[in-house]
Design an enzyme around this catalytic site. Structure first.
Site, PDB file in Angstrom:
ATOM      1  N   CYS A   2      38.159  29.827  33.036  1.00 53.46           N
ATOM      2  CA  CYS A   2      38.601  28.495  33.425  1.00 53.46           C
ATOM      3  C   CYS A   2      38.572  27.576  32.211  1.00 53.46           C
ATOM      4  CB  CYS A   2      37.758  27.857  34.516  1.00 53.46           C
ATOM      5  SG  CYS A   2      37.681  28.796  36.029  1.00 53.46           S
ATOM      6  N   ARG A  27      41.828  31.294  29.052  1.00 53.12           N
ATOM      7  CA  ARG A  27      40.520  31.253  29.719  1.00 53.12           C
ATOM      8  C   ARG A  27      40.628  31.458  31.232  1.00 53.12           C
ATOM      9  NH1 ARG A  27      35.871  29.671  27.579  1.00 53.12           N
ATOM     10  NH2 ARG A  27      35.994  29.631  25.340  1.00 53.12           N
ATOM     11  N   TRP A  74      40.327  30.526  36.782  1.00 54.77           N
ATOM     12  CA  TRP A  74      40.078  31.947  37.060  1.00 54.77           C
ATOM     13  C   TRP A  74      39.201  31.938  38.303  1.00 54.77           C
ATOM     14  CZ3 TRP A  74      35.897  35.238  37.561  1.00 54.77           C
ATOM     15  CH2 TRP A  74      36.160  36.617  37.432  1.00 54.77           C
ATOM     16  N   ASN A 100      34.065  24.060  35.768  1.00 53.17           N
ATOM     17  CA  ASN A 100      33.844  25.465  35.385  1.00 53.17           C
ATOM     18  C   ASN A 100      32.428  25.831  35.793  1.00 53.17           C
ATOM     19  OD1 ASN A 100      36.304  25.468  34.154  1.00 53.17           O
ATOM     20  ND2 ASN A 100      35.528  25.491  32.060  1.00 53.17           N
ATOM     21  N   GLY A 101      32.236  27.050  36.248  1.00 54.06           N
ATOM     22  CA  GLY A 101      30.887  27.471  36.629  1.00 54.06           C
ATOM     23  C   GLY A 101      30.823  27.738  38.115  1.00 54.06           C
ATOM     24  N   GLU A 483      35.373  51.950  23.470  1.00 52.99           N
ATOM     25  CA  GLU A 483      36.165  50.753  23.192  1.00 52.99           C
ATOM     26  C   GLU A 483      37.665  51.043  23.333  1.00 52.99           C
ATOM     27  OE1 GLU A 483      35.639  47.762  23.100  1.00 52.99           O
ATOM     28  OE2 GLU A 483      37.232  46.830  21.940  1.00 52.99           O
ATOM     29  N   LYS A 487      40.103  49.087  25.935  1.00 51.15           N
ATOM     30  CA  LYS A 487      41.348  48.407  25.553  1.00 51.15           C
ATOM     31  C   LYS A 487      42.496  48.905  26.415  1.00 51.15           C
ATOM     32  CE  LYS A 487      40.036  45.771  23.935  1.00 51.15           C
ATOM     33  NZ  LYS A 487      38.694  45.438  23.531  1.00 51.15           N
ATOM     34  N   GLU A 490      42.250  47.509  29.980  1.00 51.40           N
ATOM     35  CA  GLU A 490      42.441  46.062  30.090  1.00 51.40           C
ATOM     36  C   GLU A 490      43.901  45.647  30.026  1.00 51.40           C
ATOM     37  OE1 GLU A 490      39.677  44.726  26.856  1.00 51.40           O
ATOM     38  OE2 GLU A 490      39.026  43.328  28.393  1.00 51.40           O
ATOM     39  N   HIS A 506      30.480  68.789  30.434  1.00 51.24           N
ATOM     40  CA  HIS A 506      29.546  68.624  31.550  1.00 51.24           C
ATOM     41  C   HIS A 506      30.193  67.937  32.760  1.00 51.24           C
ATOM     42  CE1 HIS A 506      26.268  70.076  29.108  1.00 51.24           C
ATOM     43  NE2 HIS A 506      26.660  69.260  28.146  1.00 51.24           N
ATOM     44  N   LYS A 605      39.178  35.202  29.308  1.00 51.99           N
ATOM     45  CA  LYS A 605      38.639  35.469  27.980  1.00 51.99           C
ATOM     46  C   LYS A 605      37.122  35.474  27.937  1.00 51.99           C
ATOM     47  CE  LYS A 605      38.720  36.331  23.656  1.00 51.99           C
ATOM     48  NZ  LYS A 605      38.910  37.737  23.319  1.00 51.99           N
TER      49      LYS A 605
HETATM   50  O1  M6R Z   1      32.534  36.750  24.493  1.00 54.59           O
HETATM   51  P1  M6R Z   1      31.758  38.010  24.679  1.00 54.59           P
HETATM   52  O2  M6R Z   1      31.794  38.887  23.482  1.00 54.59           O
HETATM   53  O3  M6R Z   1      30.344  37.767  25.100  1.00 54.59           O
HETATM   54  O4  M6R Z   1      32.473  38.762  25.842  1.00 54.59           O
HETATM   55  C1  M6R Z   1      31.982  39.949  26.380  1.00 54.59           C
HETATM   56  C2  M6R Z   1      33.014  40.635  27.244  1.00 54.59           C
HETATM   57  O5  M6R Z   1      33.330  39.837  28.345  1.00 54.59           O
HETATM   58  C3  M6R Z   1      34.287  40.937  26.459  1.00 54.59           C
HETATM   59  O6  M6R Z   1      34.029  41.730  25.341  1.00 54.59           O
HETATM   60  C4  M6R Z   1      35.325  41.635  27.346  1.00 54.59           C
HETATM   61  O7  M6R Z   1      34.873  42.917  27.677  1.00 54.59           O
HETATM   62  C5  M6R Z   1      36.675  41.678  26.625  1.00 54.59           C
HETATM   63  N1  M6R Z   1      37.729  41.380  27.540  1.00 54.59           N
HETATM   64  C6  M6R Z   1      36.925  42.970  25.953  1.00 54.59           C
HETATM   65  O8  M6R Z   1      38.209  43.088  25.440  1.00 54.59           O
END
Ligand code: M6R
Length: 610
Positions: A2, A27, A74, A100-101, A483, A487, A490, A506, A605
């Site tokens: 947000c 955001r 969001w 926000n929150g 990772e 990616k 996502e 396994h 984000k």
């Molecule tokens: O801002 P942060 O590094 O604390 O965020 C952590 C995760 O929310 C962030 O890495 C999220 O997994 C991303 N979308 C990864 O691409």
């Protein structure tokens, strides 16, 4: 998660607010809205969907106003629709609020207000706060007092900006656990949850503290704690400019940020790498040098991509310094009873510095008496301020929701930290020089990889039909496998799993058939031959093998359908190179499938709710 922006000054508020929302859209992007005051009347407009929908709604309206608040959402409470979109107003349409929150006790507050005869139109916790402020406002006729009274009833987190039609030359904003920044312009103020909405107008900012409230009038501002004690706010200068938050000719922020990595890696090393001494200088850690000398154990805590960086950190610190390391999901850390001993140091890793789970882990660790350090990107963020000391990664604003350049910068900082810690212990100067040299050569090696991005594009085209991907790596490259899979999930919505290569047999091996692409990260290191055996296991089950290999490794070709070469480097530094083709693979497949790479569905984000 947000975005909030509020404006008071001489400009057309609608323009400033919409512009701010566009800059904050990364955001949250399921709905957007704004409230302005025109001739003493509160006007509110909101729309489900992207900010563009709100822009369309407002296109034909002639609104003359210079004060307002806006929000891009969001969803946490209530589905994303026009009604649940922010801003929310009180029952008499006098007060408008963006938030926000999460208001954790919203249900009991709502029951109390319903019993008093108030009504609600949305399913949100935010509307409860709007109505609660309205309730106190009726009694006090003073906006700040009403907000103070309402916020003292609230449990949970908030960053809020509030308008009242009865006090049209004022915005009040406050925070607890959710960032709020005030931009100080000439005869104008912009309040926002993120500097990105501010820097077009001014780079002078105040970061509100938790439980702090600011009142912005047309010509002045004042800050107080929510319980009404004056505070002394310091003006900071934001250290990036507009070009850093624009696409600069790239089709997407994600691609821009992938291509920025040679520079962001340089920036993470600037002034810190002492090649001739085989050491690193991390000025932000000076206050805790003694603790670092005496540390018995590190606990690294983070979420998502930053958690993957922490896993690489575990290998780095244990291998180079012989100090035990534990890596904890921040979201789990808080809710068990973590054992923290006298000489333990907790390191929180976060790009945004606002991730609620990581912030909560920091608070938990502090409460247990630990020294807590931060490895953070966003300057002045909550985690940066809550930790005892730390190191900024200096990657610059990361707008693409899928984290890329922040990951490699986190790895660089963890490598520098390991070098420093190693040299405090048993690492020889000669070994230190070799590592420092290796780090200094990374930017040009990343450039060499990016020059061959088209090779990954071609692989992406061929594999975009896949419904699953498996990523396998060992040692330093096991977290890279995780990772790579993250990616892929996502941005392409393709199911992907990361595993240590040897774990495949396994269980996941059952998934292998002619439709399963398996991406191996197989640099030439001491476990190379073992990884070749794992590749053989996949090939014999007809899996389609893609390998990230070290240049000049000709042997690998006979085991793989596709090979992408990365330059040779020290094994400990390979993740910084091997992750880049995986970032590109996810990016190009998402583009091939026609997805919105920068704003993947359901994500935001920074996750500022638990
Ligand atoms: O801002 P942060 O590094 O604390 O965020 C952590 C995760 O929310 C962030 O890495 C999220 O997994 C991303 N979308 C990864 O691409």
């Amino acid at each position: 998660m947000c975005g909030i922006v509020g404006y008071i000054g001489k400009r057309d508020a609608v323009k400033v607010l919409l512009n701010g929302l566009q800059r904050l859209e990364y955001r949250g992007y399921d709905s957007a809205g704004l409230s302005v005051i025109e001739n003493g009347t509160l006007l509110t407009f909101k729309r489900k969907g992207k900010v563009a929908e709100l822009v369309k709604l407002l296109e034909k309206k002639q609104i003359n106003c210079s004060v307002g608040i806006a929000h891009t959402r969001w969803a946490t409470h209530g589905e994303p629709n026009d009604i649940n979109a922010h801003p929310h107003t009180d029952n008499s349409n006098t007060i408008s609020i963006v938030h926000n929150g999460i208001i954790e006790n919203y249900h009991s507050l709502k029951q109390m207000l319903l019993a008093k005869g108030f009504h609600f139109v949305s399913e949100t916790d935010t509307e409860v706060l709007a109505v609660l402020i309205g309730y106190f406002y009726d009694k006090t006729q003073d906006l700040e007092e009403a907000i103070r009274a309402a916020l003292s009833e609230v449990q949970g987190t908030f960053g809020v900006a509030i308008l009242s039609a009865k006090e049209p030359d004022k915005i009040v904003a406050a925070r607890r656990g959710s960032p709020m920044i005030v931009g100080i312009g000439e005869d104008e103020y912009i309040v926002a949850s993120d500097a990105a909405a501010i820097i077009q107008y001014t780079r002078q900012v105040i970061y509100l503290d938790d439980n702090e409230m600011v009142t912005l009038n047309r010509e002045s501002y004042s800050t107080k704690t929510i319980d009404n004690r004056l505070t002394n706010s310091i003006i900071h200068l934001v250290d990036f400019d507009l070009s850093k938050i624009e696409k600069g000719g790239y089709e997407h922020f994600m691609l821009k940020e992938i291509f920025e990595q040679p520079q962001t890696i340089r920036d993470a090393c600037r002034g810190r790498l002492l090649v001739d001494d085989g050491n690193a200088r991390l000025g932000g850690l000076l206050p805790v040098f003694d603790n670092l000398r005496n540390v018995d154990r590190f606990i690294l805590t983070a979420c998502g991509t930053s958690w993957h960086a922490a896993l690489v950190g575990e290998y780095l610190i244990e291998n180079l310094c012989g100090i035990p390391v534990e890596v904890e999901y921040a979201s789990e850390f808080r809710y068990r009873n973590p054992i923290i001993r006298k000489n333990d140091i907790v390191i929180a890793i976060s790009q945004s510095g606002e991730t609620a789970d990581t912030l909560a882990a920091v608070q938990e660790a502090k409460q247990k008496g630990a020294t807590v350090l931060g490895i953070v990107n966003v300057v002045g963020s909550s985690i940066a301020r809550a930790t005892d000391a730390g190191v900024y990664i200096h990657a610059g604003p990361e707008i693409g929701v899928a984290s890329t350049k922040a990951f490699t910068s986190q790895l660089v900082v963890l490598s520098l930290l390991s070098l420093l810690l190693g040299r405090m212990r048993n690492l020889s100067k000669l070994d230190g020089i070799q590592i420092a040299r290796g780090i200094s050569e990374l930017p040009s090696k990343v450039e060499q990889i990016l020059e061959r991005a088209d090779q990954i594009k071609a692989i992406a085209k061929e594999f975009s039909y896949s419904r699953n991907f498996l990523y396998l790596g060992r040692g330093y490259n096991f977290p890279v496998a995780l990772e790579g899979a993250l990616k892929m999930k996502e941005v392409t919505y393709i199911h992907a799993e990361g595993y240590p290569s040897a774990e495949m047999k396994h269980g996941p091996i059952a998934l292998i058939d002619e439709n399963m692409p398996v991406v191996f990260i197989a640099p030439k290191d001491e476990i190379y031959d073992k990884v070749i055996s794992n590749i053989e296991e996949v090939r014999s089950r007809k899996g389609r093998v893609i390998v990230i290999a070290t240049e000049k490794d000709e042997r690998i070709k006979k085991y793989a359908e596709k090979v992408f070469y990365i330059p040779e480097t020290l094994p400990m530094l390979t993740p910084i190179l091997s992750v880049i083709p995986l970032q590109l693979l996810a990016y190009y497949i998402a583009v091939e499938l026609g997805y919105n790479v920068d704003q993947p569905r359901n994500l935001a984000k920074s996750v500022t709710v638990e």
